[in-house]
Design a protein around this motif. Structure first.
Motif, mmCIF file in Angstrom:
data_model
loop_
_atom_site.group_PDB
_atom_site.id
_atom_site.type_symbol
_atom_site.label_atom_id
_atom_site.label_comp_id
_atom_site.label_asym_id
_atom_site.label_seq_id
_atom_site.Cartn_x
_atom_site.Cartn_y
_atom_site.Cartn_z
ATOM 1 N N ILE A 159 0.839 -1.204 0.000
ATOM 2 C CA ILE A 159 0.000 0.000 0.000
ATOM 3 C C ILE A 159 0.870 1.248 0.000
ATOM 4 C CG2 ILE A 159 -1.706 1.316 1.330
ATOM 5 C CD1 ILE A 159 -2.768 -1.383 2.375
ATOM 6 N N GLY A 160 1.940 1.226 0.807
ATOM 7 C CA GLY A 160 2.840 2.371 0.842
ATOM 8 C C GLY A 160 3.430 2.667 -0.523
ATOM 9 N N TRP A 161 3.838 1.618 -1.230
ATOM 10 C CA TRP A 161 4.433 1.796 -2.562
ATOM 11 C C TRP A 161 3.385 2.262 -3.579
ATOM 12 C CZ3 TRP A 161 9.626 1.061 -3.724
ATOM 13 C CH2 TRP A 161 9.964 1.151 -5.089
ATOM 14 N N SER A 162 2.242 1.588 -3.576
ATOM 15 C CA SER A 162 1.211 1.908 -4.572
ATOM 16 C C SER A 162 0.605 3.287 -4.335
ATOM 17 C CB SER A 162 0.106 0.848 -4.554
ATOM 18 O OG SER A 162 -0.622 0.881 -3.334
ATOM 19 N N SER A 163 0.632 3.767 -3.094
ATOM 20 C CA SER A 163 0.078 5.095 -2.820
ATOM 21 C C SER A 163 0.854 6.186 -3.553
ATOM 22 C CB SER A 163 0.101 5.380 -1.313
ATOM 23 O OG SER A 163 1.428 5.544 -0.835
ATOM 24 N N VAL A 164 2.143 5.932 -3.797
ATOM 25 C CA VAL A 164 2.999 6.905 -4.479
ATOM 26 C C VAL A 164 3.018 6.677 -5.984
ATOM 27 C CG1 VAL A 164 5.387 7.719 -4.741
ATOM 28 C CG2 VAL A 164 4.452 7.259 -2.460
ATOM 29 N N THR A 165 3.114 5.407 -6.393
ATOM 30 C CA THR A 165 3.334 5.091 -7.808
ATOM 31 C C THR A 165 2.083 4.636 -8.548
ATOM 32 O OG1 THR A 165 3.851 2.759 -7.382
ATOM 33 C CG2 THR A 165 5.670 4.349 -7.196
ATOM 34 N N ASN A 166 1.021 4.292 -7.799
ATOM 35 C CA ASN A 166 -0.196 3.725 -8.391
ATOM 36 C C ASN A 166 0.122 2.459 -9.179
ATOM 37 O OD1 ASN A 166 -2.949 3.549 -8.832
ATOM 38 N ND2 ASN A 166 -2.927 4.865 -10.640
ATOM 39 N N SER A 167 1.134 1.727 -8.725
ATOM 40 C CA SER A 167 1.529 0.477 -9.370
ATOM 41 C C SER A 167 2.352 -0.344 -8.372
ATOM 42 C CB SER A 167 2.363 0.751 -10.631
ATOM 43 O OG SER A 167 3.583 1.375 -10.279
ATOM 44 N N LEU A 168 2.676 -1.562 -8.753
ATOM 45 C CA LEU A 168 3.546 -2.406 -7.944
ATOM 46 C C LEU A 168 4.734 -2.841 -8.794
ATOM 47 C CD1 LEU A 168 0.925 -4.610 -6.049
ATOM 48 C CD2 LEU A 168 2.217 -2.659 -5.157
ATOM 49 N N ASP A 169 5.821 -3.200 -8.115
ATOM 50 C CA ASP A 169 7.039 -3.595 -8.808
ATOM 51 C C ASP A 169 7.737 -4.647 -7.956
ATOM 52 O OD1 ASP A 169 9.120 -3.672 -10.594
ATOM 53 O OD2 ASP A 169 9.316 -1.490 -10.719
ATOM 54 N N TRP A 170 8.916 -5.099 -8.401
ATOM 55 C CA TRP A 170 9.637 -6.125 -7.658
ATOM 56 C C TRP A 170 10.096 -5.625 -6.293
ATOM 57 C CZ3 TRP A 170 9.063 -10.945 -8.322
ATOM 58 C CH2 TRP A 170 8.838 -11.482 -9.588
ATOM 59 N N ALA A 171 10.441 -4.342 -6.195
ATOM 60 C CA ALA A 171 10.925 -3.806 -4.919
ATOM 61 C C ALA A 171 9.893 -3.984 -3.798
ATOM 62 C CB ALA A 171 11.326 -2.342 -5.075
ATOM 63 N N PRO A 172 8.642 -3.549 -3.970
ATOM 64 C CA PRO A 172 7.669 -3.764 -2.905
ATOM 65 C C PRO A 172 7.334 -5.233 -2.690
ATOM 66 C CG PRO A 172 6.582 -2.868 -4.853
ATOM 67 C CD PRO A 172 8.063 -2.737 -5.073
ATOM 68 N N VAL A 173 7.422 -6.043 -3.744
ATOM 69 C CA VAL A 173 7.172 -7.481 -3.584
ATOM 70 C C VAL A 173 8.226 -8.104 -2.668
ATOM 71 C CG1 VAL A 173 7.146 -9.708 -4.783
ATOM 72 C CG2 VAL A 173 5.926 -7.749 -5.753
ATOM 73 N N ILE A 174 9.477 -7.685 -2.821
ATOM 74 C CA ILE A 174 10.535 -8.187 -1.945
ATOM 75 C C ILE A 174 10.299 -7.731 -0.506
ATOM 76 C CG2 ILE A 174 13.006 -8.000 -1.409
ATOM 77 C CD1 ILE A 174 13.493 -7.855 -4.444
ATOM 78 N N LEU A 175 9.873 -6.493 -0.321
ATOM 79 C CA LEU A 175 9.562 -6.015 1.021
ATOM 80 C C LEU A 175 8.379 -6.777 1.625
ATOM 81 C CD1 LEU A 175 10.030 -2.139 0.821
ATOM 82 C CD2 LEU A 175 11.535 -3.850 1.851
ATOM 83 N N PHE A 176 7.427 -7.128 0.774
ATOM 84 C CA PHE A 176 6.323 -7.983 1.221
ATOM 85 C C PHE A 176 6.902 -9.285 1.776
ATOM 86 C CE2 PHE A 176 3.366 -11.458 0.534
ATOM 87 C CZ PHE A 176 2.147 -10.963 0.962
#
Length: 298
Positions: A159-176
Motif C-alpha cells: 500500500i505504501g508503494w502503490s500510494s505513491v506510484t499507483n503500481s507495484l514492482d519487484w521492490a515492494p514485492v521483496i519487502l512484502f
C-alpha cells in the motif's frame, strides 16, 4: 440483587479503540511511510502520507475488530485475552461487527478518493485475507496459521508503494517477503511464552504442537531468509550504503538473537527475541527512509 455498572463513555470509547489492536497497527504503519519515501525517492506530499496512514489504520483496525468478534469464544479461555471488551461484555458482539464493517467501508472510501483505487483494493483485500483465510480457516486448524496468515500484515508495504506510484514492482514485492518471513519468528517468540494459553484454547500454534527447540530451528531459518531478502532489496530498489550496512548488521543481530533462543529456550529469552523483532523492523525501515533522504539531499 447486584446490578452491573454501566460503562462510562470514556471506557466505552477506550473499549472500541482496543478492538482495533492499536499496538499492532502502530507496527504495521512503521513500514508504510518509509516505503512511501523510497517509492518517491524523497518525501511525498504530507497529504498523501496522512491519508494513506489514516486509511491503512482504519482498514487494519476493522480487520482486528472482526478478528475479536470471531475469536471471542477462545479469547475467554486465554489469560492474555480474557479482558478484551467482547469477553467482558463492555461491547456487544453485533455492535463490534457493525463498527468493524464501518471502518472497512470508510478505509476503502478514503483511500479510493484521496490516494488511488489500487491502494484501496489492497487494504480491503488484506482485511478479507486476515479474516477469512487466517481467522476463520487457518488459526484453529493449521500449524501454519501464522505463517500463511501473516501475509495480511505484509500488505502495508504494498500500500505504501502503490500510494505513491499507483503500481507495484519487484521492490515492494521483496519487502512484502521481508515482512512475510519476519512474522513467524516474531509471533512464535510471543507464542512460546503463551503456549499454555493457546493449548487451553486448542489453537495449534507451532510452540503448542512442536517442542521449543524444533520451533526455534524454524524461527532461525525464517530470520535467515528475512535477512537475505533485505539484502536483495538493496540492488533491486537502488538503495545506498547506509541501508546496506544497516540491513547487514540488523539481520545479523536478529539471526543471532534467534540462535541464542536455541541455546537458552526460556520464556525470558523468547520475549527478548520478540522485543528485538519489533526493534529490528523499526530500525530497518527507518534506515531505509534515512538512506533515501540523505541521497536525495533532504
Amino acid at each position: 440483587m447486584l446490578v452491573a455498572a454501566t460503562p462510562s463513555l470514556r471506557s466505552k470509547v477506550g473499549a472500541y479503540v482496543s478492538l482495533t489492536k492499536p499496538q499492532i497497527i502502530e507496527l504495521l504503519l512503521v513500514t508504510t511511510v518509509p516505503v512511501q519515501i523510497v517509492a518517491a525517492r524523497g518525501i511525498p506530499s504530507l497529504w498523501l502520507i496522512v491519508t494513506t496512514v489514516v486509511g491503512g489504520t482504519l482498514a487494519a483496525g476493522g480487520a482486528h475488530a472482526i478478528n475479536m468478534y470471531v475469536d471471542r469464544d477462545i479469547d475467554a479461555l486465554m489469560a492474555r485475552t480474557r479482558n478484551r471488551p467482547l469477553v467482558t461484555g463492555v461491547i456487544e458482539p453485533r455492535n463490534a461487527l457493525v463498527f468493524a464493517i464501518v471502518l472497512e467501508v470508510a478505509a476503502f472510501a478514503l483511500l479510493w478518493s484521496t490516494v488511488n483505487l489500487l491502494s484501496a483494493v489492497l487494504a480491503v483485500a488484506a482485511c478479507l485475507f486476515y479474516v477469512f483465510v487466517y481467522t476463520l480457516w487457518l488459526k484453529r486448524t493449521s500449524t501454519q496459521n501464522i505463517v500463511i496468515g501473516g501475509a495480511a500484515g505484509a500488505v502495508p508495504v504494498l500500500i505504501g508503494w502503490s500510494s505513491v506510484t499507483n503500481s507495484l514492482d519487484w521492490a515492494p514485492v521483496i519487502l512484502f517477503g521481508v515482512i512475510f518471513f519476519w512474522t513467524p519468528p516474531h509471533f512464535w517468540a510471543l507464542a512460546i511464552k503463551y503456549k499454555d494459553d493457546y493449548a487451553a484454547a486448542d489453537v495449534p500454534m507451532m510452540p503448542v504442537v512442536a517442542d521449543i527447540r524444533s520451533t526455534v530451528r524454524q524461527m532461525i531459518a525464517y530470520t535467515v531468509v528475512t535477512w537475505a531478502l533485505t539484502l536483495l532489496f538493496a540492488p533491486v530498489a537502488g538503495m545506498g550504503a547506509l541501508y546496506v550496512v544497516a540491513a547487514t548488521v540488523l539481520g545479523a543481530i536478529f539471526t543471532y538473537q534467534a540462535y541464542r533462543l536455541l541455546r537458552d529456550a526460556s520464556y525470558a529469552r523468547a520475549m527478548r527475541l520478540f522485543g528485538w523483532s519489533i526493534t529490528y523492523v523499526s530500525l530497518l525501515f527507518g534506515a531505509m527512509a534515512l538512506d533515501q533522504l540523505v541521497r536525495s539531499g533532504f
